[in-house]
Design a protein around this motif. Structure first.
Motif, short mmCIF file in Angstrom:
data_model
loop_
_atom_site.label_atom_id
_atom_site.label_comp_id
_atom_site.label_asym_id
_atom_site.label_seq_id
_atom_site.Cartn_x
_atom_site.Cartn_y
_atom_site.Cartn_z
N VAL A 66 0.85 -1.19 0.00
CA VAL A 66 0.00 0.00 0.00
C VAL A 66 0.89 1.24 0.00
O VAL A 66 1.56 1.54 0.98
CB VAL A 66 -0.94 0.02 1.22
N PHE A 67 0.90 1.96 -1.11
CA PHE A 67 1.74 3.14 -1.27
C PHE A 67 1.04 4.37 -0.70
O PHE A 67 -0.18 4.49 -0.79
CB PHE A 67 2.06 3.39 -2.75
N LEU A 68 1.82 5.27 -0.15
CA LEU A 68 1.30 6.52 0.37
C LEU A 68 1.77 7.67 -0.51
O LEU A 68 2.98 7.82 -0.76
CB LEU A 68 1.76 6.74 1.82
N PHE A 69 0.82 8.47 -0.98
CA PHE A 69 1.14 9.61 -1.84
C PHE A 69 0.74 10.90 -1.13
O PHE A 69 -0.42 11.05 -0.74
CB PHE A 69 0.38 9.51 -3.18
N ARG A 70 1.70 11.77 -0.97
CA ARG A 70 1.43 13.09 -0.43
C ARG A 70 1.61 14.11 -1.54
O ARG A 70 2.66 14.14 -2.19
CB ARG A 70 2.37 13.39 0.73
N ASN A 71 0.59 14.89 -1.80
CA ASN A 71 0.64 15.89 -2.87
C ASN A 71 1.03 15.25 -4.21
O ASN A 71 1.83 15.79 -4.96
CB ASN A 71 1.61 17.02 -2.52
N ASP A 72 0.47 14.06 -4.45
CA ASP A 72 0.58 13.34 -5.72
C ASP A 72 1.92 12.64 -5.94
O ASP A 72 2.14 12.07 -7.01
CB ASP A 72 0.31 14.27 -6.92
N ASP A 124 -1.14 -9.80 0.84
CA ASP A 124 -2.50 -10.07 0.38
C ASP A 124 -3.15 -8.89 -0.32
O ASP A 124 -4.17 -9.06 -1.00
CB ASP A 124 -3.39 -10.48 1.56
N VAL A 125 -2.61 -7.69 -0.12
CA VAL A 125 -3.27 -6.49 -0.66
C VAL A 125 -2.27 -5.61 -1.39
O VAL A 125 -1.04 -5.71 -1.16
CB VAL A 125 -3.95 -5.66 0.46
N ILE A 126 -2.79 -4.77 -2.24
CA ILE A 126 -2.00 -3.74 -2.90
C ILE A 126 -2.91 -2.54 -3.06
O ILE A 126 -4.12 -2.69 -3.25
CB ILE A 126 -1.46 -4.23 -4.26
N GLY A 127 -2.34 -1.35 -2.93
CA GLY A 127 -3.22 -0.19 -3.00
C GLY A 127 -2.49 1.12 -2.91
O GLY A 127 -1.26 1.20 -3.02
N ARG A 128 -3.28 2.17 -2.67
CA ARG A 128 -2.75 3.53 -2.69
C ARG A 128 -3.58 4.40 -1.75
O ARG A 128 -4.80 4.29 -1.70
CB ARG A 128 -2.82 4.09 -4.12
N ILE A 129 -2.88 5.25 -1.00
CA ILE A 129 -3.53 6.28 -0.19
C ILE A 129 -3.03 7.64 -0.68
O ILE A 129 -1.83 7.83 -0.89
CB ILE A 129 -3.21 6.13 1.31
N ASP A 130 -3.96 8.57 -0.88
CA ASP A 130 -3.63 9.92 -1.29
C ASP A 130 -4.03 10.91 -0.22
O ASP A 130 -5.16 10.86 0.29
CB ASP A 130 -4.36 10.28 -2.59
N VAL A 131 -3.12 11.81 0.13
CA VAL A 131 -3.44 12.95 0.98
C VAL A 131 -2.74 14.18 0.44
O VAL A 131 -1.75 14.07 -0.30
CB VAL A 131 -3.03 12.73 2.46
N ALA A 132 -3.23 15.33 0.81
CA ALA A 132 -2.59 16.59 0.45
C ALA A 132 -2.55 17.47 1.68
O ALA A 132 -3.45 17.42 2.52
CB ALA A 132 -3.37 17.28 -0.68
N GLY A 133 -1.49 18.23 1.79
CA GLY A 133 -1.40 19.10 2.95
C GLY A 133 -0.01 19.66 3.14
O GLY A 133 0.93 19.32 2.42
N THR A 134 0.12 20.50 4.12
CA THR A 134 1.39 21.16 4.39
C THR A 134 2.26 20.30 5.29
O THR A 134 1.83 19.26 5.80
CB THR A 134 1.13 22.51 5.08
N ASP A 135 3.47 20.78 5.52
CA ASP A 135 4.39 20.06 6.41
C ASP A 135 3.88 20.00 7.84
O ASP A 135 4.31 19.15 8.62
CB ASP A 135 5.78 20.72 6.39
#
Length: 808
Positions: A338-344, A376-387
């Motif tokens: 599960v990858f985490l993406f901050r600001n894309d 067992d899983v694969i995925g993505r989380i997206d969030v946007a925000g400041t430091d």
């Protein structure tokens, strides 16, 4: 110089040339991450495409972004640790307007030093749209000059600035640029061979958006002329083998991910999104293309309300894992979790193989069969925000700094993404070994499968905060009244109807309950009548036995009482006539015949009751719906097929039907039924063949159910418009708990007009003059046996192919 005790002076920090190494090769410890940092800068510059060129001793990174003016270069790019991204709202900033369309991927102001990790020197070429049409600013930095003497000040080492009047200097394969930035790194520290570039390409696919190559309007293209011959060789080998070539097997070409759109149709996934305007969480769960449910609930994570939180999480069953490996060229476990993406842009190393930032594997150790882990899983989380909320560590490969918002993110993922997916997959898929291998919902279309889905949704909505917006009407509905799960499923359906205020479903439940009660009464009446007849027959058999013993006693008395011979002779003749009749029954296996007759009576009475119920229902009505008629005749048809099956057992079966359910080797029973029953009753030229691997598969089943399946399949291929000359049953056992039956014939096959072959199992669907019930009955009966059937076409489009899967 001496300083007096009372004297106060102002001192200043000084910066050594060694700062270059601290911010460059020592901070960026991975070549891939160094490339990532430079690609991020292109993304932040509003580029729609970035080209990566790998030559013998140089790397070129060219984008078509907004570029930089001379003032930007002097006061921002050369200003160490200055980040215009943090101050992008200032008037006149060269990044103005980008923030409205994209979030920034970086904000440290040190990404430019990552080139120190890659090579000794860097040349920056850049031009904005407002600059002179041909003039390109050029800055050349020799990083080795900073390492000569670390006692020297950082600003004492000069860089070379020139104006290129003839535009950008880039490799021909990249093409002309009107504006943007080109970074050329030369005198590389390490060689970039094929394996290393392929690894980078895979990493770049995960860097931007592994769930759709160009969804962010940002494209990455790799050019490596020296690898073109090897790429062509890979293409030829794949073509010769007739295999699908993974995009990750080629160095040259666009970086993208072509797998997740395919996975959406082959596995179970959940999508979670926080709506900031309503402050709610909306969740959608889809299983192999079928929407299972869509719900809405209050958002209990205040720090995530305006973060744009979104999660896509895929469960990888065995079918999906095989598809993934074939399409991507690597096993899913090596690709990541599960990858985490901050600001894309990705936050490393979250989601990498072996990383357990979400604590999934630690939790899975507590309940292996109940929980899902990183494999067992694969995925993505997206969030946007400041430091303030989501700050990436300066080392660039140690993830996010823990903040209250980060803790809420992890908790939201665990409670609303992972656990919700588990609460569907574990009770619906895990309990069926064959379902893990299936890339469609065919096994869920059976009554047991539909019952499991309804139970999951009913438990989910047993919460006053959850609003059920939508659910699968194909999977969640009234089961067949004869299903063993029927009564239990009604409770689930009633809970769903109450949650959704679905009056139609309420009405269907009430009608189903009435039909079930009628069926229960008719079955009780049938069993009572059959029991009465059985008791009468058993009484007759006991009487016959008593008379047989009486005859023997009479014969003995005859020798002792000659005086009463005439009277005894008359009684003996009467007894003998009765005994001969009962003896003839005994010679045909009395127990078997009586039990078979008992079953025939049950089904015959049930048929009569179904007919009477239908007459009562339609009495006085001017119009009768086709649906009601079809349902009535379907139930009668299935019961009649069972009667026909029993009549065949009466003379051909070599077992005793002591009850409706027996425990035996299912494969061996099918072989015997086909050879000893089906073939004997085949009065057509059709050749019936059965093969088996002779592995054991002992379980409980109803012999009548097997006859319905086999007889209908044989009957189906006999139809005049199909013109099959032979049908073959091939029985295999892929595991100790499963049996597969591959059924093929050499007839005309399926009508080309049928695009979705799953439709042939629908009630009443037919392209012939048949009833359209045979294949529907097969699917229903197999569902009760924890089995499924799916149809396919042969490559030559001749004949039909059916695959039956049954598991314990």
């Amino acid at each position: 110089m001496a300083i007096k005790n009372s004297e106060v002076r102002e001192l200043h920090f000084d910066v050594s040339t060694g700062l270059k190494t601290v911010l460059g090769s020592e901070l960026i410890t991975d070549d891939e991450v160094a490339i990532f940092e430079l690609v991020k800068n292109s993304f932040d510059a509003e580029a729609t495409q970035v080209d990566l060129f790998f030559g013998k001793d140089r790397i070129v990174i060219a984008d078509n972004g907004v570029g930089m003016s001379f003032d930007d270069i002097e006061n921002k790019w050369l200003f160490v640790a200055y980040s215009s991204k943090r101050l992008s709202n200032r008037a006149g900033d060269f990044r103005d307007g980008i923030a409205e369309r994209r979030h920034y991927a970086g904000s440290k102001g040190i990404g430019r030093f990552s080139s120190d990790r890659l090579g000794r020197s860097i040349t920056l070429q850049t031009r904005t749209q407002s600059d002179h049409p041909n003039a390109v600013h050029s800055v050349m930095v020799d990083w080795s000059l900073f390492d000569v003497d670390h006692h020297k000040r950082f600003d004492s080492v000069g860089v070379t600035y020139t104006i290129q009047p003839d535009g950008f200097v880039v490799p021909d394969i990249i093409g002309p640029l009107n504006n943007g930035t080109v970074i050329t790194i030369e005198n590389l520290w390490r060689e970039w061979d094929r394996e290393k570039i392929l690894k980078l390409k895979s990493g770049l696919a995960k860097l931007i958006n592994p769930f759709g190559a160009e969804s962010d309007g940002f494209r990455i293209v790799i050019h490596a002329p020296e690898q073109e011959q090897a790429d062509n060789s890979e293409k030829q080998q794949a073509q010769a083998k007739g295999e699908e070539l993974s995009p990750n097997a080629l160095v040259n070409g666009a970086v993208g991910n072509f797998i997740f759109s395919t996975l959406r149709e082959k596995t179970t996934y959940i999508e979670i999104q926080i709506d900031p305007s309503q402050n709610t969480i909306e969740s959608i769960l889809v299983d192999r293309g079928e929407l299972i449910y869509r719900i809405r609930e209050p958002n209990s994570y205040p720090l995530l309300q305006n973060s744009g939180f979104r999660c896509e999480l895929f469960f990888l069953n065995q079918s999906a894992k095989m598809t993934f490996a074939r399409r991507m060229g690597v096993p899913s476990v090596q690709f990541g979790s599960v990858f985490l993406f901050r600001n894309d842009f990705r936050i490393f190393p979250i989601g990498e193989e072996g990383d357990d930032w979400y604590k999934m594997d630690r939790r899975k150790q507590q309940g292996y069969a109940r929980f899902l882990g990183t494999r067992d899983v694969i995925g993505r989380i997206d969030v946007a925000g400041t430091d303030e909320h989501f700050q990436e560590a300066s080392s660039r490969n140690t993830g996010l700094i823990e903040t209250p918002a980060v803790k809420e993110l992890q908790q939201c993922f665990m409670d609303h993404c992972l656990k919700r997916l588990e609460r569907y997959v574990v009770p619906v898929t895990f309990v069926d070994a064959e379902d893990k291998l299936t890339s469609d919902v065919s096994r869920l279309l059976t009554d047991p499968g539909r019952a499991r889905v309804a139970t999951v949704i009913a438990k989910l909505v047993d919460n006053s905060n959850i609003e059920l917006i939508e659910y699968s009407k194909r999977l969640v509905g009234i089961l067949n009244e004869r299903s063993s799960q029927f009564e239990a499923s009604l409770a689930s359906l009633r809970a769903i109807a109450e949650k959704t205020k679905d009056e139609t479903l309420f009405q269907n439940i009430e009608e189903a309950e009435k039909r079930f009660e009628e069926l229960r009464r008719s079955e009780e009446a049938a069993k009572r009548q059959a029991d009465e007849e059985r008791i009468a027959k058993e009484a007759a058999r006991r009487l016959a036995e008593e008379e047989r013993r009486a005859k023997e006693e009479a014969q003995e008395r005859a020798r002792l009482a000659e005086n009463s011979a005439v009277k005894f002779q008359e009684k003996f003749e009467e007894e003998r006539s009765r005994t001969l009749f009962l003896s003839s029954i005994a010679s045909l296996d009395t127990d078997t015949i009586l039990n078979l007759h008992h079953q025939v009576t049950i089904y015959a009475v049930d048929i009569q009751q179904q007919i009477e119920n239908f007459f009562v229902k339609v009495s006085g009505k001017e119009m009768i719906s086709a649906h009601d008629v079809l349902n009535a005749f379907e139930r009668i048809s299935l019961l009649n097929q069972k009667v026909m099956g029993i009549t065949r057992f009466a003379t051909k079966a070599n077992f005793r039907l002591q009850s409706e359910m027996i425990e035996a080797d299912l494969g061996e029973y099918i072989v015997q039924y086909i050879n000893d029953v089906a073939k004997k009753f085949n009065l057509t030229p059709l050749l019936i063949n059965v093969e088996t691997d002779e592995k054991g598969f002992v379980q409980k089943f109803k012999p009548i159910d097997v006859s319905v399946v086999i007889d209908n399949l044989i009957s189906n291929c006999k139809k005049p418009n199909l013109r099959a000359r032979n049908i073959n049953f091939q029985i295999t056992h892929p595991s100790k708990n499963t049996i597969h039956i591959l059924v093929t014939d050499n007839g005309k096959g399926f009508d080309e007009k049928i695009e979705d072959l799953d439709r042939i199992f629908e009630k009443g669907f037919t392209t012939t003059d048949g009833s359209g019930l045979g294949l529907y009955h097969i699917r229903h009966v197999l569902g009760e046996m924890n089995g499924t059937i799916e149809a396919s076409r042969r490559q030559d489009r001749t004949g039909a192919v059916f695959l039956i899967r049954i598991s314990k």
